[in-house]
Enzyme design. Structure first.
Site, PDB file in Angstrom:
ATOM      1  N   ARG A  72      -8.321   2.177   6.183  1.00  0.00           N
ATOM      2  CA  ARG A  72      -8.456   1.722   4.805  1.00  0.00           C
ATOM      3  C   ARG A  72      -8.248   0.218   4.725  1.00  0.00           C
ATOM      4  NH1 ARG A  72      -4.839   2.783   1.549  1.00  0.00           N
ATOM      5  NH2 ARG A  72      -6.014   2.704  -0.386  1.00  0.00           N
ATOM      6  N   LYS A 137       4.050   6.811  12.299  1.00  0.00           N
ATOM      7  CA  LYS A 137       2.641   7.145  12.064  1.00  0.00           C
ATOM      8  C   LYS A 137       2.022   7.828  13.280  1.00  0.00           C
ATOM      9  CE  LYS A 137      -1.772   5.276  10.455  1.00  0.00           C
ATOM     10  NZ  LYS A 137      -2.469   4.111   9.863  1.00  0.00           N
ATOM     11  N   ARG A 270       4.637   1.176   0.693  1.00  0.00           N
ATOM     12  CA  ARG A 270       5.701   0.892   1.656  1.00  0.00           C
ATOM     13  C   ARG A 270       7.057   1.202   1.029  1.00  0.00           C
ATOM     14  NH1 ARG A 270       3.856  -5.186   3.712  1.00  0.00           N
ATOM     15  NH2 ARG A 270       1.712  -4.598   4.330  1.00  0.00           N
TER      16      ARG A 270
END
Length: 273
Positions: A72, A137, A270
């Site tokens: 993205r 992640k 975040r």
């Protein structure tokens, strides 16, 4: 030896094999038009530029090495030959289906479901498109419309299966790989088959019932549930307490000025602080 300390295999896994993939798909194999490649620029781009004819099957492109993989906001998606699973599928929806709102969130639930069924604990979803395990992640999702009438969308998924060498990814201690969080790594064909099968099932429900059918499942895996977060856009930012997603997939933030709803756009989420 713990999963976290398991070394990266000395030899790369064999290339994806279409016959093995079809075997794992079983009776669902004929529902997909499979295209397995050694290299391409981006699996999403291949499907969007090729615009496959609608023959009733779901077009799928999987690639060993993407030379221009995208995430993205125009970010490059890093992947390594033999150490990642990167693929895209074009999903067609009836006119009036809720595309694209919520689609990346449902895709995230599909990935989480497959990982959990494979024995991965601590799977989390970071709005709107990241897959995490215990805060690190593991993968990402990129949804792009493939039709001016908004009845077709390409959903690209990238998962780290292992990380390259001892250095992993310089400066990215927040990244993990599947071989670090699972006792026995499934074959890539088995993993891809499960991901395609579960996506197909969930997207059928999504087309008929909208995101409301998935709101609870997503919120149960919300990586920032009830935590302070910051949404960073191109020109401004917004802070608040993350209250999860609404019935249409919008992020709900409790801010100093009240409750705010944010639809998936060109923003980055975040932890605040």
């Amino acid at each position: 030896m713990t999963a976290a300390s398991r070394p990266v295999p000395a030899t790369a896994p064999s290339p994806l094999d279409i016959d093995t993939l079809r075997t794992h798909l079983g009776p669902d194999a004929d529902a997909f038009a499979l295209d397995l490649r050694a290299e391409c620029d981006s699996t999403n781009s291949v499907l969007i530029q090729r615009a496959p004819a609608d023959d009733g099957r779901v077009p799928v492109v999987a690639c060993e090495l993407q030379t221009a993989g995208r995430g993205r906001r125009g970010r490059q998606w890093q992947a390594w030959s033999g150490a990642s699973l990167t693929f895209s599928a074009m999903w067609r929806f009836p006119v009036g289906a809720p595309v694209p709102a919520g689609l990346s969130l449902v895709a995230g639930i599909a990935v989480a479901t497959v990982l959990e069924n494979a024995g991965v604990a601590g799977v989390e979803l970071k709005w709107p498109n990241d897959i995490q395990v215990h805060g690190r992640k593991l993968g990402g999702i990129l949804v792009e419309l493939a039709s001016a009438r908004q009845v077709a969308a390409v959903v690209g998924i990238g998962l780290n299966l292992s990380l390259p060498g001892e250095a992993s990814i310089p400066g990215r201690s927040d990244v993990t790989a599947l071989d670090q969080v699972i006792d026995e790594l499934p074959s890539r064909e088995a993993l891809l088959a499960d991901l395609l099968r579960v996506q197909r099932s969930l997207f059928d429900t999504y087309a008929n019932s909208g995101f409301a059918a998935f709101q609870g499942a997503w919120n149960q895996r919300n990586a920032y549930a009830d935590l302070p977060v910051r949404l960073i856009g191109e020109t401004d930012s917004l802070e608040g307490i993350c209250l999860g997603v609404d019935v249409d997939g919008a992020l709900r933030l409790q801010t100093d000025t009240g409750l705010r709803r944010v639809l998936a756009g060109d923003v980055s989420l975040r932890a605040a602080g």
